[in-house]
Design a protein around this motif. Structure first.
Motif, PDB file in Angstrom:
ATOM      1  N   UNK A 159       3.427 -22.625 -37.577  1.00  0.00           N
ATOM      2  CA  UNK A 159       3.413 -22.039 -39.262  1.00  0.00           C
ATOM      3  C   UNK A 159       4.273 -22.743 -39.923  1.00  0.00           C
ATOM      4  N   UNK A 160       3.472 -23.130 -41.309  1.00  0.00           N
ATOM      5  CA  UNK A 160       4.421 -23.800 -42.339  1.00  0.00           C
ATOM      6  C   UNK A 160       4.115 -23.274 -43.654  1.00  0.00           C
ATOM      7  N   UNK A 161       5.081 -23.313 -44.341  1.00  0.00           N
ATOM      8  CA  UNK A 161       5.037 -22.965 -45.961  1.00  0.00           C
ATOM      9  C   UNK A 161       4.080 -23.731 -46.763  1.00  0.00           C
TER      10      UNK A 161
ATOM     11  N   UNK B 177      11.099 -26.841 -53.175  1.00  0.00           N
ATOM     12  CA  UNK B 177      12.291 -27.518 -53.829  1.00  0.00           C
ATOM     13  C   UNK B 177      12.188 -29.100 -53.839  1.00  0.00           C
ATOM     14  N   UNK B 178      12.948 -29.625 -54.449  1.00  0.00           N
ATOM     15  CA  UNK B 178      12.758 -31.146 -54.628  1.00  0.00           C
ATOM     16  C   UNK B 178      13.308 -31.615 -53.285  1.00  0.00           C
ATOM     17  N   UNK B 179      14.232 -31.026 -52.551  1.00  0.00           N
ATOM     18  CA  UNK B 179      14.423 -31.426 -51.011  1.00  0.00           C
ATOM     19  C   UNK B 179      13.254 -31.457 -50.280  1.00  0.00           C
ATOM     20  N   UNK B 180      12.616 -30.138 -50.462  1.00  0.00           N
ATOM     21  CA  UNK B 180      11.448 -30.024 -49.567  1.00  0.00           C
ATOM     22  C   UNK B 180      10.533 -31.077 -49.859  1.00  0.00           C
TER      23      UNK B 180
ATOM     24  N   UNK C  85      17.952 -23.485 -45.564  1.00  0.00           N
ATOM     25  CA  UNK C  85      16.627 -23.998 -45.659  1.00  0.00           C
ATOM     26  C   UNK C  85      15.589 -23.358 -44.461  1.00  0.00           C
ATOM     27  N   UNK C  86      15.781 -22.972 -43.710  1.00  0.00           N
ATOM     28  CA  UNK C  86      14.942 -22.487 -42.687  1.00  0.00           C
ATOM     29  C   UNK C  86      14.850 -20.861 -42.990  1.00  0.00           C
ATOM     30  N   UNK C  87      15.324 -20.302 -43.887  1.00  0.00           N
ATOM     31  CA  UNK C  87      14.919 -19.117 -44.393  1.00  0.00           C
ATOM     32  C   UNK C  87      14.966 -18.123 -43.354  1.00  0.00           C
ATOM     33  N   UNK C  88      16.061 -17.726 -42.855  1.00  0.00           N
ATOM     34  CA  UNK C  88      16.219 -16.904 -41.644  1.00  0.00           C
ATOM     35  C   UNK C  88      15.945 -15.626 -41.993  1.00  0.00           C
ATOM     36  N   UNK C  89      16.274 -14.982 -43.222  1.00  0.00           N
ATOM     37  CA  UNK C  89      16.132 -13.748 -43.696  1.00  0.00           C
ATOM     38  C   UNK C  89      14.681 -13.430 -43.460  1.00  0.00           C
ATOM     39  N   UNK C  90      13.867 -14.405 -44.118  1.00  0.00           N
ATOM     40  CA  UNK C  90      12.223 -14.190 -43.975  1.00  0.00           C
ATOM     41  C   UNK C  90      11.755 -13.800 -42.586  1.00  0.00           C
ATOM     42  N   UNK C  91      12.372 -15.082 -41.574  1.00  0.00           N
ATOM     43  CA  UNK C  91      11.802 -14.860 -39.888  1.00  0.00           C
ATOM     44  C   UNK C  91      12.373 -13.551 -39.580  1.00  0.00           C
ATOM     45  N   UNK C  92      13.653 -13.112 -39.914  1.00  0.00           N
ATOM     46  CA  UNK C  92      14.207 -11.966 -38.897  1.00  0.00           C
ATOM     47  C   UNK C  92      13.449 -10.745 -39.462  1.00  0.00           C
TER      48      UNK C  92
END
Length: 220
Positions: free
Chosen positions: A140-142, A118-121, A39-46
């Motif tokens: 920085x947040x989504x 998502x529902x979790x978020x 859920x930290x979405x590392x691909x986007x951060x990288x």
């Protein structure tokens, strides 16, 4: 308004927080807290960090609380390190004691915490965001529920779209790198927002009122 029934955590207002502007010539200190996977979405951060590197941005990344995310986190940390092979750039710290963690948070220039809609978020309270804000530094947040329901643009927070676009994130990082005074002002507003809404006194009172409210409707 923040729901009175929500008691996300308690912050001690006696903790230290940033009270000086960063040196504009220092490297931008970026911090991520939690398992660097899923859920930290590392691909986007990288991808965003690669864009920053390509554009000659001078930065460091601290990852706090990582190391127990199994093979998936191991993969993303390997991928991150393989791109930025200089140990002075990427610091994977794993678990750190509270005193050391607070010291790292206070010296951070910008935090990143992304989430997919998502529902979790939507139904989980992001407790670490209040830690970021209380340090006096921006995050920085989504722009997605519940993040955009608990936190405000400009009060310690910069939102990016719920598409979690790596180019948008990189552009924001590069823009903020050149504006230490703006970061300081926004971070100060975030600290004030956190104290007003999530301090020990405020949340203790909300908890007390909630319990009284429940007790009032308790069947005899």
């Amino acid at each position: 308004n923040i729901p009175a029934a929500v008691v996300p955590g308690f912050l001690d207002t006696n903790n230290n927080f940033r009270n000086t502007v960063s040196n504009e010539f220092d490297r931008l200190k970026i911090t991520i807290m939690g398992k660097f996977s899923g859920r930290e979405i590392p691909s986007v951060i990288i991808k965003a960090l690669k864009i920053c590197k390509k554009n000659k941005l001078n930065f460091t990344v601290d990852i706090i609380g990582s190391g127990k995310g199994g093979w998936m986190e191991t993969y993303w940390l390997w991928k991150l390190r393989s791109i930025f092979n200089n140990r002075d750039i990427i610091n994977v710290r794993g678990y750190v004691p509270d005193i050391e963690k607070n010291n790292l948070l206070n010296k951070t220039d910008i935090f990143i915490m992304l989430r997919k809609p998502s529902m979790e978020t939507e139904f989980l309270y992001p407790s670490r965001v209040t830690e970021f804000l209380f340090s006096g530094n921006p995050v920085i947040l989504t722009n997605t529920p519940s993040l955009n329901q608990f936190f405000l643009q400009g009060s310690g927070v910069y939102f990016i779209s719920d598409k979690n676009d790596s180019e948008e994130l990189a552009k924001l990082l590069m823009n903020l790198a050149n504006k230490p005074l703006e970061r300081f002002k926004i971070g100060k507003k975030g600290h004030e927002y956190a104290v007003k809404n999530f301090s020990l006194e405020v949340m203790g009172e909300k908890l007390s009122n909630f319990i009284k409210h429940i007790h009032k409707f308790k069947k005899p």
